[in-house]
Design an enzyme around this catalytic site. Structure first.
Site, PDB file in Angstrom:
ATOM      1  N   LYS A 109    -115.128  75.135  30.100  1.00 46.79           N
ATOM      2  CA  LYS A 109    -116.203  73.997  30.577  1.00 46.79           C
ATOM      3  C   LYS A 109    -116.138  72.981  29.447  1.00 46.79           C
ATOM      4  CE  LYS A 109    -118.468  77.386  33.564  1.00 46.79           C
ATOM      5  NZ  LYS A 109    -119.392  78.437  33.633  1.00 46.79           N
ATOM      6  N   GLN A 111    -124.645  80.862  30.706  1.00 44.07           N
ATOM      7  CA  GLN A 111    -123.459  81.434  31.197  1.00 44.07           C
ATOM      8  C   GLN A 111    -123.871  82.894  31.315  1.00 44.07           C
ATOM      9  OE1 GLN A 111    -120.266  80.068  31.510  1.00 44.07           O
ATOM     10  NE2 GLN A 111    -119.900  82.080  32.502  1.00 44.07           N
ATOM     11  N   ASP A 150    -125.809  74.366  37.750  1.00 40.90           N
ATOM     12  CA  ASP A 150    -125.155  75.478  38.778  1.00 40.90           C
ATOM     13  C   ASP A 150    -125.601  75.578  39.954  1.00 40.90           C
ATOM     14  OD1 ASP A 150    -122.956  76.872  37.354  1.00 40.90           O
ATOM     15  OD2 ASP A 150    -124.340  78.048  35.800  1.00 40.90           O
TER      16      ASP A 150
END
Ligand code: NAP
Length: 290
Positions: free
Chosen positions: A53, A97, A120
């Site tokens: 990422k 995460q 997200d």
């Protein structure tokens, strides 16, 4: 092999080039999109995802920072850290995460990220907006899947899509997004009976289970589009999908490989959401793709 392989890397690359142009324009207006990634613990897969990422952010000119936190951090401390990130004006997107250590509630953590920084697309407000078809930060993997299907040039109107898997991060949201594209969607899961009978009726089959080689040619009708979301690491270290690639490629019209299919699109949609968030928080111009 009869199927055309959908090169997720190439599709992702072309979208990333558009995003890089968008970032360049934003920077000319004095806005540098910024993403913060929170990583708790030492899980090697999570470390590798985060690395990917950060690298992708660099490639398109997005500022990124990673907060690496000890596995032993308390839930309270983690929530406090995220709240501090929320206050930073140069951070437009925050992602934590997953998975988190068992003593920390994912729900509590995702709740504390404000919906406007939830790149997200997991916050209940974004999920709700997606369900009713309002503008929202869409979850990255499902959004990437829809883009890959569109890349084939297929008109989704009236197509029968069968989705295997009903998780909150892939199966459910991708079903809803495809419904909004006017597809007829059938959802399958571990309790579904006679699954092959259903999947053989699919124009488009999306497989998001996490079981290596679950799906074979007996599940697929000739010419179908097969999107393999599964990522499974074999004992020899090799990554494989949920679909038996070689035999399904003999009957399908299009198929995604693992790796190199859905994975690169997931990160690309995260970049798109970060740029969208930077624009929205700076209130300039139109939204980017996403
Ligand atoms: P998950 O939360 O474990 O959900 C798996 C789903 O599969 C569940 O709904 C389960 O049904 C269903 N299932 C299990 N066994 C089945 C069977 N034999 N037949 C039919 N359905 C079955 O998994 P997930 O988070 O959605 O992830 C799925 C896969 O996608 C994993 O391999 C993951 O690594 C991968 N993934 C890839 C990306 C990417 O960017 N490439 C992103 C996210 C996930 P029940 O609900 O009935 O238990």
């Amino acid at each position: 092999m009869t199927a055309t392989v959908i090169d997720g890397k190439a599709v992702a690359q072309s979208i990333r080039a558009e995003i890089a142009e968008e970032v360049k324009k934003l920077k000319q207006d004095g806005i540098e999109p910024g993403l913060a990634v929170v990583l708790v613990g030492q899980d090697p897969a999570s470390h590798s995802y985060v690395k990917g990422k950060v690298k992708a952010c660099e490639e398109v000119g997005i500022y990124s920072e990673v907060l690496r936190l000890q596995e032993t951090i308390s839930q309270q401390e983690l929530l406090q850290t995220i709240k501090q990130l929320n206050e930073k004006p140069n951070i437009h997107g925050i992602l934590v995460q997953l998975p988190l250590p068992p003593h920390i509630s994912e729900e509590a953590v995702l709740d504390v990220i404000p919906a406007e920084k939830d790149v997200d697309g997991f916050h209940p407000i974004n999920v709700g907006n997606m369900v009713i078809g309002n503008d929202a930060y869409l979850p990255c993997t499902p959004h990437g899947i829809v883009e890959l299907i569109k890349w084939t040039g297929t008109d989704l109107n009236g197509k029968h899509v069968v989705v295997i898997g009903r998780s909150n991060i892939v199966g459910k949201p991708v079903s809803l997004l495809l419904l909004q594209e006017n597809a007829t969607v059938t959802m399958c899961h571990s309790r579904t009976r006679n699954m092959a009978e259903l999947t053989r009726q699919a124009d488009i089959l999306v497989v998001a289970v996490g079981k290596a080689h679950l799906i074979g040619r007996e599940h697929v009708s000739p010419g179908a589009i097969v999107i393999d979301v599964g990522v499974n690491r074999m004992e020899n270290g090799k990554l494989v999908g949920d679909v038996r690639f070689d035999e399904v490629a003999e009957v399908a019209g299009y198929i995604t490989p693992v790796p190199g299919g859905v994975g690169p699109m997931t990160i690309t949609m995260l970049l798109a959401n970060t740029v969208k968030a930077a624009r929205a928080q700076s209130r300039v111009g139109d939204e980017v793709k996403g």
